[in-house]
Design an enzyme around this catalytic site. Structure first.
Site, short mmCIF file in Angstrom:
data_model
loop_
_atom_site.label_atom_id
_atom_site.label_comp_id
_atom_site.label_asym_id
_atom_site.label_seq_id
_atom_site.Cartn_x
_atom_site.Cartn_y
_atom_site.Cartn_z
N GLY A 247 -0.48 10.22 -24.52
CA GLY A 247 0.80 10.26 -23.81
C GLY A 247 1.62 8.99 -23.87
O GLY A 247 1.14 7.93 -24.26
N GLU A 248 2.87 9.14 -23.47
CA GLU A 248 3.80 8.01 -23.43
C GLU A 248 3.96 7.62 -21.95
O GLU A 248 4.60 8.34 -21.18
CB GLU A 248 5.14 8.43 -24.06
CG GLU A 248 6.29 7.48 -23.83
CD GLU A 248 5.97 6.01 -24.12
OE1 GLU A 248 5.38 5.69 -25.16
OE2 GLU A 248 6.32 5.16 -23.28
N CYS B 126 5.26 11.05 -32.89
CA CYS B 126 5.11 10.08 -33.99
C CYS B 126 4.27 10.73 -35.10
O CYS B 126 3.26 11.38 -34.82
CB CYS B 126 4.44 8.80 -33.50
SG CYS B 126 5.35 8.03 -32.15
N CYS C 133 -9.31 2.91 -21.64
CA CYS C 133 -8.07 3.32 -22.29
C CYS C 133 -7.68 4.65 -21.65
O CYS C 133 -8.33 5.67 -21.88
CB CYS C 133 -8.36 3.46 -23.79
SG CYS C 133 -6.96 3.99 -24.74
N HIS D 134 5.99 -0.81 -35.05
CA HIS D 134 5.61 -0.14 -36.31
C HIS D 134 6.50 -0.40 -37.51
O HIS D 134 6.07 -0.22 -38.64
CB HIS D 134 5.45 1.38 -36.14
CG HIS D 134 4.50 1.77 -35.07
ND1 HIS D 134 3.32 1.11 -34.84
CD2 HIS D 134 4.57 2.74 -34.13
CE1 HIS D 134 2.69 1.68 -33.82
NE2 HIS D 134 3.43 2.65 -33.36
N SER E 64 1.34 0.42 -22.85
CA SER E 64 1.83 0.49 -24.22
C SER E 64 2.87 1.60 -24.34
O SER E 64 2.64 2.72 -23.91
CB SER E 64 0.66 0.78 -25.16
OG SER E 64 1.10 1.07 -26.46
N CYS F 280 1.82 14.66 -25.99
CA CYS F 280 2.92 13.69 -25.95
C CYS F 280 4.12 14.32 -26.66
O CYS F 280 3.96 14.96 -27.69
CB CYS F 280 2.52 12.39 -26.65
SG CYS F 280 3.83 11.14 -26.61
N GLU G 190 -8.23 13.26 -22.55
CA GLU G 190 -9.34 12.37 -22.90
C GLU G 190 -9.11 10.97 -22.37
O GLU G 190 -7.98 10.54 -22.15
CB GLU G 190 -9.49 12.34 -24.42
CG GLU G 190 -9.81 13.71 -24.98
CD GLU G 190 -10.11 13.71 -26.46
OE1 GLU G 190 -10.96 14.50 -26.87
OE2 GLU G 190 -9.49 12.94 -27.21
N SER H 233 5.14 -0.37 -29.28
CA SER H 233 4.71 0.11 -30.58
C SER H 233 5.91 0.05 -31.53
O SER H 233 6.69 1.00 -31.62
CB SER H 233 4.19 1.55 -30.45
OG SER H 233 3.03 1.55 -29.66
N ASN I 83 -5.85 4.84 -38.17
CA ASN I 83 -7.04 5.68 -38.05
C ASN I 83 -6.71 7.07 -38.55
O ASN I 83 -5.67 7.62 -38.18
CB ASN I 83 -7.48 5.76 -36.59
CG ASN I 83 -7.88 4.40 -36.05
OD1 ASN I 83 -8.70 3.72 -36.64
ND2 ASN I 83 -7.26 3.99 -34.96
N1 SAH Z 1 2.47 6.34 -26.38
C1 SAH Z 1 2.12 4.97 -26.31
C2 SAH Z 1 0.68 4.72 -25.94
C3 SAH Z 1 -0.35 5.61 -26.54
S1 SAH Z 1 -0.61 5.42 -28.27
C4 SAH Z 1 2.50 4.24 -27.58
O1 SAH Z 1 2.82 4.91 -28.57
O2 SAH Z 1 2.48 3.02 -27.57
C5 SAH Z 1 -1.49 3.86 -28.32
C6 SAH Z 1 -1.34 3.14 -29.65
O3 SAH Z 1 -2.01 3.85 -30.71
C7 SAH Z 1 0.10 2.97 -30.08
O4 SAH Z 1 0.35 1.66 -30.53
C8 SAH Z 1 0.17 3.95 -31.24
O5 SAH Z 1 1.18 3.65 -32.14
C9 SAH Z 1 -1.19 3.81 -31.84
N2 SAH Z 1 -1.54 4.90 -32.76
C10 SAH Z 1 -1.13 6.18 -32.73
N3 SAH Z 1 -1.67 6.88 -33.75
C11 SAH Z 1 -2.45 6.01 -34.45
C12 SAH Z 1 -3.29 6.14 -35.58
N4 SAH Z 1 -3.47 7.29 -36.20
N5 SAH Z 1 -3.95 5.03 -36.02
C13 SAH Z 1 -3.81 3.85 -35.36
N6 SAH Z 1 -3.04 3.69 -34.27
C14 SAH Z 1 -2.36 4.75 -33.81
FE1 SF4 Z 2 3.10 9.65 -28.25
FE2 SF4 Z 2 2.27 7.11 -28.57
FE3 SF4 Z 2 1.29 9.13 -30.10
FE4 SF4 Z 2 3.81 8.32 -30.44
S1 SF4 Z 2 1.95 7.11 -30.79
S2 SF4 Z 2 3.11 10.46 -30.33
S3 SF4 Z 2 4.41 7.83 -28.36
S4 SF4 Z 2 1.01 8.89 -27.92
#
Ligand code: SAH
Ligand code: SF4
Length: 368
Positions: free
Chosen positions: A171-172, A122, A111, A228, A201, A118, A97, A226, A307
């Site tokens: 993805g990362e 997380c 985006c 967190h 990111s 991935c 997507e 990220s 979210n």
């Molecule tokens: N893998 C990379 C980039 C993709 S995720 C990363 O983790 O940074 C992009 C952003 O969305 C990251 O900051 C991630 O922590 C955040 N994210 C992931 N799941 C989320 C959720 N359920 N609600 C809000 N942000 C979220």
């Molecule tokens: Fe992968 Fe980023 Fe989602 Fe973590 S937040 S699972 S690194 S896409």
């Protein structure tokens, strides 16, 4: 005799566009491919026929042999208020997507996804739940830009243009470093996007973060980490890839980054998803402020409302959110709160997972 038949798994190997071109036109001079590439990325054309700077016979051959886009757009959804779109894109290894969001000034941020699924897992992220499926070749990353570029031009009422690219889709990105780097360098070369308009990111893949500091080919784009949680145990609980030394390693890296690239234009962003009663206490805010201050004045914090995904978490209460922000501000930390966009079409951060959407009332097109 019983024969145990194993299914034959056919692994598709993607042939990059440049290699397809070289195979079609062996021995063609190097400038030809550069012309094609420049036209594809920089000219907003819509078909091979429009590449008027290459010979007609070549254009005809390309039209027959090479797909205009590396993927097939299968569905595009629009959020109810019309400021977010999400496209489902199909390639051999599966579907992924890509998201288009309107920003304050009426221009558009895309985006992009760098992988299907991935592998980082997380616990709050829908993409993480899918597991790792495939890396995306730089052609697929570039084509997300091309797809949205046409989309905006075709839907004239949208107005504006793409002003920013963020690697915050599926993805990362640092786990697909060569393709992400190649795609960024092509965007910088052939579009008018400057390096501060592109943000990568990362969940914080320390060896790759260290590598990019010394890589002369790594472009000076913005980097968002990220984080967190700046508390070791909390981070280990919510970010599967974290480890005891992570925050120390991140601090060292952040200091090196600030020394090398850090200024107002190349500030670091710390992303922080707000999880109710998990990482949003005053203790957590104090620890985050300490980490930011240890690195120096080039770090900004962006708080992301959680979210909804299929996880045990909830978004922080308004009270915890406010208190967290105030605590950071009292420590002199620059902090912003991310606007939640595209929640109704599951296009918001962390919601990208390729399931066919049921809310087809907002489908805008099944192809370009
Ligand atoms: N893998 C990379 C980039 C993709 S995720 C990363 O983790 O940074 C992009 C952003 O969305 C990251 O900051 C991630 O922590 C955040 N994210 C992931 N799941 C989320 C959720 N359920 N609600 C809000 N942000 C979220
Ligand atoms: Fe992968 Fe980023 Fe989602 Fe973590 S937040 S699972 S690194 S896409």
């Amino acid at each position: 005799m019983k024969i145990d038949l194993q299914p034959i798994v056919q692994k598709h190997v993607y042939i990059p566009r440049k290699e397809q071109f070289m195979a079609l036109f062996p021995g063609s001079p190097a400038f030809r491919w550069n012309q094609v590439e420049e036209s594809l990325i920089g000219m907003s054309y819509e078909n091979w026929e429009q590449l008027s700077n290459i010979p007609k016979a070549m254009r005809d051959e390309l039209g027959e042999q090479m797909p205009w886009l590396s993927f097939k757009p299968v569905q595009t959804l629009r959020s109810k208020n019309g400021d977010t779109f999400k496209a489902a894109l199909q390639m051999e290894a599966g579907e992924f997507e890509s998201v288009l969001m309107q920003n304050k000034r009426g221009s558009w941020t895309i985006c992009v996804s760098s992988q299907i699924g991935c592998g980082m897992g997380c616990s709050f992220c829908a993409t993480g739940k899918m597991g790792f499926k495939s890396n995306l070749h730089s052609d697929y990353i570039i084509d997300q830009y091309r797809y949205w570029d046409y989309f905006i031009k075709h839907n004239k009422e949208l107005g504006g243009r793409i002003s920013n690219v963020v690697f915050m889709g599926m993805g990362e990105p640092l786990a697909n470093y060569p393709n992400v780097k190649a795609a960024i360098n092509l965007l910088l070369k052939y579009t008018d996007l400057g390096p501060t308009r592109i943000t990568v990111s990362s969940v914080g893949v320390i060896p790759v973060l260290n590598k990019l500091l010394d890589d002369p080919e790594w472009p000076p784009v913005r980097v968002a980490i990220s984080v967190h949680s700046a508390d070791t145990d909390t981070r280990r609980e919510i970010v599967q890839t974290s480890y005891d030394q992570f925050l120390e390693d991140l601090k060292k890296w952040g200091i090196a980054y600030a020394k090398k690239l850090g200024n107002r234009r190349h500030h670091l962003t710390f992303e922080y998803v707000m999880l109710n009663e998990v990482n949003d206490s005053v203790m957590h805010a104090n620890k985050l402020a300490a980490l930011v201050r240890a690195i120096g004045g080039t770090v900004k914090v962006n708080l992301i409302p959680y979210n909804a995904t299929d996880s045990v978490y909830e978004c922080s209460s308004e009270k915890n959110f406010e208190e967290f922000m105030d605590t950071l501000r009292n420590h002199g930390v620059e902090v912003t709160r991310r606007k939640n966009m595209g929640g109704d079409i599951n296009a918001a951060c962390g919601q990208l997972v390729r399931l066919r959407e049921k809310n087809d009332d907002v489908e805008v097109s099944s192809q370009t």
